[in-house]
Design an enzyme around this catalytic site. Structure first.
Site, PDB file in Angstrom:
ATOM      1  N   ALA A 119       0.867  -1.173   0.000  1.00  0.00           N
ATOM      2  CA  ALA A 119       0.000   0.000   0.000  1.00  0.00           C
ATOM      3  C   ALA A 119       0.906   1.226   0.000  1.00  0.00           C
ATOM      4  O   ALA A 119       2.067   1.152   0.398  1.00  0.00           O
ATOM      5  CB  ALA A 119      -0.874  -0.016   1.236  1.00  0.00           C
ATOM      6  N   GLY A 121       0.605  -5.006   0.990  1.00  0.00           N
ATOM      7  CA  GLY A 121      -0.605  -5.055   0.166  1.00  0.00           C
ATOM      8  C   GLY A 121      -0.358  -5.667  -1.207  1.00  0.00           C
ATOM      9  O   GLY A 121      -1.280  -6.199  -1.825  1.00  0.00           O
ATOM     10  N   GLU A 170      -0.645  -9.268  -0.601  1.00  0.00           N
ATOM     11  CA  GLU A 170      -2.071  -9.527  -0.331  1.00  0.00           C
ATOM     12  C   GLU A 170      -2.889  -9.507  -1.624  1.00  0.00           C
ATOM     13  O   GLU A 170      -3.781 -10.326  -1.826  1.00  0.00           O
ATOM     14  CB  GLU A 170      -2.610  -8.487   0.660  1.00  0.00           C
ATOM     15  CG  GLU A 170      -2.002  -8.672   2.052  1.00  0.00           C
ATOM     16  CD  GLU A 170      -2.335  -7.537   3.002  1.00  0.00           C
ATOM     17  OE1 GLU A 170      -2.089  -6.362   2.652  1.00  0.00           O
ATOM     18  OE2 GLU A 170      -2.843  -7.811   4.101  1.00  0.00           O
ATOM     19  N   GLU A 222       4.718  -5.261   7.137  1.00  0.00           N
ATOM     20  CA  GLU A 222       4.009  -4.188   7.845  1.00  0.00           C
ATOM     21  C   GLU A 222       4.507  -4.012   9.272  1.00  0.00           C
ATOM     22  O   GLU A 222       4.471  -2.911   9.823  1.00  0.00           O
ATOM     23  CB  GLU A 222       2.497  -4.479   7.862  1.00  0.00           C
ATOM     24  CG  GLU A 222       1.796  -4.322   6.525  1.00  0.00           C
ATOM     25  CD  GLU A 222       1.777  -5.593   5.677  1.00  0.00           C
ATOM     26  OE1 GLU A 222       2.589  -6.517   5.933  1.00  0.00           O
ATOM     27  OE2 GLU A 222       0.952  -5.657   4.750  1.00  0.00           O
TER      28      GLU A 222
END
Ligand code: CO8
Length: 258
Positions: free
Chosen positions: A65, A109, A112, A132
């Protein structure tokens, strides 16, 4: 339609989305996720597209992200906009098969998002991770849940608690990726795989996807019953008649159900 953060093309019955924010290693900004959702909507609505490929650059599928975009968010910002479920789930609701073609970094992300696809083909230089924890947070787009289902508790804990990266070999050995190919061949190899799937019956590929995904959501008995109903439903298609008759007549099938 022109997009700011992705490139979109079709190759026969295959729709290809290439994440395209090279300066930020394809960090998944809100704009990129919005573009991706719109592209998937368009491919889903196009009966000529049977399979979708999601890919990035040779250096990065996506490095996570967008940290710069989210660093200053407050809890109230995150809660009120339902950060991050809005938009991201579009990948998981797509009914047509989506293949992730991963070269380089697939972190946070990015990892993911690759796991939201139906299966992952990795280039030899692929690196997967849920870093993260190094940023003082944790995976927020399903990483703790999907990685655990892919690789089991011990390795998922190892990855999420240390934030380390795993290379393509390790990812293949633990079942995170289905195949590894040389970086230079990634796009061609994935396209070949996508074309092979796209030549099969569209409704049957969609049913297969639905049935395999049910294995994550149901008990074994419920899943088996669901599979049996879809199997029975396949006998209502022209493609089942064509597939079985082609076998008996010793010829290649030509599937025509849209
Ligand atoms: N967000 C924003 N910018 C990024 C990101 C990112 N995730 N990753 C890299 N960039 C930018 C860098 O800031 C840099 O920009 P600039 O040139 O302007 O400084 C550029 O991309 C190139 O990066 P590097 O110079 O760092 O390149 P290196 O080759 O030295 O390193 C790495 C590559 C190892 C991938 C390194 O960039 C890195 O560690 N990136 C961050 C990886 C990370 O921590 N990802 C997890 C992010 S958090 C997350 O994904 C939470 C998911 C929760 C759900 C999703 C919510 C939307």
């Amino acid at each position: 339609m022109a997009y700011e953060n992705i490139l979109v093309e079709t190759n026969g019955k295959v729709g290809i989305v290439t994440l395209n924010r090279p300066k930020a290693l394809n960090a998944l900004s809100a704009g990129l996720v919005r573009d991706l959702g719109a592209a998937l909507d368009a491919f889903e609505a196009d009966v000529n597209v049977h399979v979708i490929v999601l890919t990035g650059s040779d250096k990065a599928f996506a490095a996570g992200a967008d940290i710069k975009e989210m660093a200053e968010k407050s809890y109230m910002d995150a809660y009120l906009e339902d950060f991050i479920t809005k938009g991201w789930e579009r990948v998981t609701t797509c009914r047509k098969p989506i293949i992730a073609a991963v070269a380089g970094f697939a972190l946070g992300g990015g990892c993911e998002m690759a796991m939201m696809c139906d299966f992952i083909i990795a280039a030899q230089n692929a690196k997967f991770g849920q870093p993260e924890i190094n940023l003082g947070t944790l995976p927020g787009a399903g990483g703790t849940q999907r990685l655990t289902r892919f690789v089991g508790k011990s390795k998922a804990m190892d990855m999420c608690l240390t934030g380390r990266m795993m290379d393509a070999d390790e990812a293949w050995k633990c079942g995170l990726v289905s195949r590894i190919v040389p970086v230079d061949d990634l796009k061609d190899e994935v396209l070949k795989i996508a074309e092979a799937i796209a030549d099969k019956s569209l409704p049957i590929t969609m049913m297969v996807k639905e049935a395999v995904n049910a294995a994550y959501e149901t008990t074994l008995a419920q899943g088996v019953r669901f599979e049996r109903r879809l199997f029975q439903a396949s006998f209502a298609t022209d493609d089942q008649k064509e597939g079985m008759n082609a076998f008996i007549e010793k010829r290649q099938p030509s599937f025509t159900d849209r």
